[in-house]
Write an enzyme that holds these catalytic residues in place. Structure first.
Site, PDB file in Angstrom:
ATOM      1  CB  CYS A 157      -8.784   6.965 -44.382  1.00 50.80           C
ATOM      2  SG  CYS A 157      -8.582   8.890 -44.536  1.00 50.80           S
ATOM      3  CE  LYS A 182      -0.391  -1.070   5.744  1.00 47.75           C
ATOM      4  NZ  LYS A 182       0.652  -2.298   5.583  1.00 47.75           N
ATOM      5  CD  GLN A 214       0.532   3.869   3.631  1.00 43.49           C
ATOM      6  OE1 GLN A 214       1.089   4.837   4.347  1.00 43.49           O
ATOM      7  NE2 GLN A 214       0.681   2.659   3.758  1.00 43.49           N
ATOM      8  CD  GLN A 229      -6.226   8.721 -49.990  1.00 42.51           C
ATOM      9  OE1 GLN A 229      -5.134   8.625 -49.592  1.00 42.51           O
ATOM     10  NE2 GLN A 229      -6.873   9.747 -49.205  1.00 42.51           N
ATOM     11  N   PRO A 238       3.163   2.659  -1.989  1.00 42.92           N
ATOM     12  CG  PRO A 238       3.771   1.404  -4.006  1.00 42.92           C
ATOM     13  CD  PRO A 238       3.476   1.389  -2.358  1.00 42.92           C
ATOM     14  CD  GLU A 265     -11.386   4.339 -38.272  1.00 44.06           C
ATOM     15  OE1 GLU A 265     -12.578   4.234 -38.988  1.00 44.06           O
ATOM     16  OE2 GLU A 265     -10.448   4.713 -38.310  1.00 44.06           O
ATOM     17  CG  HIS A 305     -11.269   7.757 -40.162  1.00 41.95           C
ATOM     18  ND1 HIS A 305      -9.959   7.006 -39.995  1.00 41.95           N
ATOM     19  CD2 HIS A 305     -10.625   8.950 -41.049  1.00 41.95           C
ATOM     20  CE1 HIS A 305      -8.971   7.559 -40.746  1.00 41.95           C
ATOM     21  NE2 HIS A 305      -9.344   8.530 -41.061  1.00 41.95           N
ATOM     22  CB  THR A 309      -0.896   0.090   1.348  1.00 45.17           C
ATOM     23  OG1 THR A 309      -0.008   0.233   2.437  1.00 45.17           O
ATOM     24  CG2 THR A 309      -1.665  -1.207   1.367  1.00 45.17           C
TER      25      THR A 309
HETATM   26  N1  GLN Z   1      -2.826  10.222 -45.865  1.00 43.54           N
HETATM   27  C1  GLN Z   1      -4.029  10.156 -46.584  1.00 43.54           C
HETATM   28  C2  GLN Z   1      -4.519  11.724 -46.608  1.00 43.54           C
HETATM   29  O1  GLN Z   1      -4.176  12.535 -46.071  1.00 43.54           O
HETATM   30  C3  GLN Z   1      -5.161   9.386 -45.555  1.00 43.54           C
HETATM   31  C4  GLN Z   1      -5.361   9.921 -44.290  1.00 43.54           C
HETATM   32  C5  GLN Z   1      -6.007   8.837 -43.707  1.00 43.54           C
HETATM   33  O2  GLN Z   1      -5.854   7.721 -43.641  1.00 43.54           O
HETATM   34  N2  GLN Z   1      -6.427   9.150 -42.424  1.00 43.54           N
HETATM   35  O3  GLN Z   1      -5.515  11.929 -47.342  1.00 43.54           O
END
Ligand code: GLN
Length: 542
Positions: A384, A226, A195, A388, A193, A512, A510, A191
């Site tokens: 992204c 403690k 404290q 491309q 660290p 995600e 994106h 304990t």
């Molecule tokens: N480098 C690429 C651009 O700027 C893709 C960017 C990315 O994948 N977020 O368009």
């Protein structure tokens, strides 16, 4: 707003204890009790935002709807709460200083010496209260980045001290996250660290109200007594945070420990509503008991560091749970993929995701992977830079434009199938100048993506400078490479598909960033399903 309550989360002893997950878990429990909650992260570094940081330095850069490039913890906040964050949810020391210095230049402090205290601390306090004053939240959690005792965290701790004093104990509390290490040689949890860390916080005038103790072993009753005695907290305010097999277990672990109850009691808020975690627990059940499995290759150049692709990995967890499919993600370094290795690296996978990224390193490997996926009918998802690369691959290998490239890689390429966006051409600053945040996109009816989203008008978050070059659109489309998502205002192509392939989708945005536990992203769900269908087809053939 006087009614808003503030919770500050500080960290001690060590970094990487998971303050973000503790903050998100507590916020989840409070939300599940009916409170309107948001979480903010204060980062004590001098960059204005993490947008200019290499993922090796700071993990993934997360992007909000309003176009802020932020710390990846905001991703956890959104994934747990299913509530969008904004610019106001992430503030760095650089941003604070910039704003104070701009005010100084405008003459707002005329006649005064501008100092860390009060000017910097006032700015920090203002940034904390912006969210509370919006009236949108009952409770604002503020996570203070770094570890107590760091020189750079001092103004933040001082701002917390002042705010706690100004708002009063009923309206503001401090949760201190520490480490209780296990010493194998002594066979004991220690304990000391904790404290020391609490004492260090106290030297800055801040008393911890609740201790959350990260540990690999359960805290005994004696040890809790403690810790309470030596750290000046009630025994029920000593909360164990044991290592969990998934971050999504942490809200339930905190519920068992009573973190939400003690928090509400201290803030004088009602504990009457029992947290409703039905949907959350259904997700965990599905996540932990998959009926099937697929193996997906994640091709990127930052694969050594898990945090670089945090949101993508989490999106697979959400989509996998939705489909009751375990998604095994195999990280593959794009620099290791070339003509001779491509078959052995990705030939057996059920799906291939080519990741976002910047710069030239590893791109030929990505192109090679796209080619293999396209030619072998393996479900392909390009995000992204990944999208491309799919455009370049198709232009080179199907249209026969052998020198097709992006001007990001070869600035004077004769065939810039990916080119700098028009409004990017005059920009020289690197920070915060990409095409950022949420943009509209219209999907082609009947396309794979329109089917996945089950709608035609979508909004997705962007972070890029380069784009699909419309001068090649006719040629690409005639050869079967379709643009199935377009921004109507600008004409920018946001989505590509190859309808003759079972599942080949590239998106300039994106997806995600928008996947959450409560709302898994439709494209990840469709991709996981496509990978599963592909795997089954392979198996029936064999
Ligand atoms: N480098 C690429 C651009 O700027 C893709 C960017 C990315 O994948 N977020 O368009």
């Amino acid at each position: 707003m006087a009614n808003t309550k503030y919770i500050f989360v500080t960290g001690g002893v060590s970094s990487s204890l998971g303050k973000g997950i503790i903050a998100a878990s507590l916020a989840k429990l409070l939300q599940a009790r009916g409170y309107r909650v948001t979480i903010q992260k204060l980062d004590p570094y001098i960059n204005i935002d993490p947008g200019t940081l290499n993922p090796y330095e700071h993990g993934e850069c997360y992007v909000t709807n309003d176009g802020a490039e932020t710390d990846l913890d905001l991703g956890h906040y959104e994934r747990f709460l299913n509530v969008a964050t904004s610019k106001a949810n992430n503030v760095t020391t650089g941003r604070i200083y910039l704003s104070v210095i701009e005010k100084e230049r405008r003459g707002e402090f005329l006649g005064k010496t501008v100092q860390v205290i009060p000017h910097i601390t006032n700015e920090i306090k203002e940034r904390i209260q912006i969210l509370g004053n919006s009236g949108d939240y009952d409770i604002v959690l503020t996570e203070i980045g770094g570890t107590v005792g760091d020189i750079e965290s001092l103004p933040y701790i001082e701002a917390v001290r002042q705010l706690k004093w100004e708002l009063g104990d009923e309206n503001a509390l401090v949760i201190h996250l520490t480490l209780v290490p296990f010493l194998a040689a002594a066979g004991e949890l220690k304990t000391k660290p904790t404290q020391h860390s609490v004492k260090l916080l106290m030297e800055s005038g801040v008393r911890a109200d609740i201790l959350v103790c990260r540990t690999e072993h359960h805290l005994s009753d004696d040890l809790r007594t403690k810790l309470a005695l030596f750290c000046n907290v009630k025994k029920e305010a000593v909360i164990e945070s044991i290592d969990a097999s998934t971050i999504y277990d942490v809200p339930n672990l905190m519920l068992e420990e009573g973190l939400d109850t003690i928090t509400l009691k201290k803030l004088n808020l009602s504990t009457n509503h029992i947290p409703d975690l039905t949907q959350w627990n259904q997700f965990i059940q599905r996540h932990k008991n998959p009926k099937n499995e697929v193996t997906i290759g994640l091709i990127g150049k930052y694969v050594e560091l898990q945090d670089s692709y945090k949101s993508i990995l989490e999106s697979f967890i959400h989509a996998g749970a939705e489909k009751e499919i375990k998604v095994k993600v195999i990280p593959i370094h794009s620099e290791h993929v070339h003509h001779q290795t491509v078959e052995s690296k990705i030939g057996k996978l059920d799906g291939i995701l080519v990741a976002p990224g910047f710069g030239e390193r590893g791109i030929e490997g990505k192109i090679e992977a796209v080619k293999y996926a396209r030619e072998h009918n393996i479900p392909f998802f390009g995000i992204c830079l990944g999208m491309q690369m799919a455009v370049i691959e198709f232009a080179r290998n199907v249209l026969g434009i052998h020198d097709a490239n992006s001007t990001e890689m070869v600035s004077n390429t004769k065939n810039p199938v990916i080119d700098l966006m028009e409004d990017q051409k005059k920009i020289t600053d690197k920070g915060g100048t990409m095409r950022l945040g949420a943009w509209n996109c219209k999907l082609t009816p009947g396309s794979l993506v329109a089917k996945a989203y089950q709608k035609e008008n979508i909004q997705e978050r962007h972070r890029h400078r380069y784009e699909y070059n419309n001068s090649y659109k006719k040629q690409l489309e005639n050869a079967g490479f379709k643009a199935t998502g377009v921004n109507q205002e600008t004409g920018l192509v946001e989505v590509i598909e190859i309808p003759s392939h079972p599942w080949f989708v590239g998106v300039q945005y994106h997806p995600e960033y928008k996947s959450t536990v409560a709302s898994p992203h439709p494209l990840f769900v469709a991709f996981v399903q496509a990978a599963y269908d592909f795997k089954n087809k392979k198996n029936t053939k064999n």
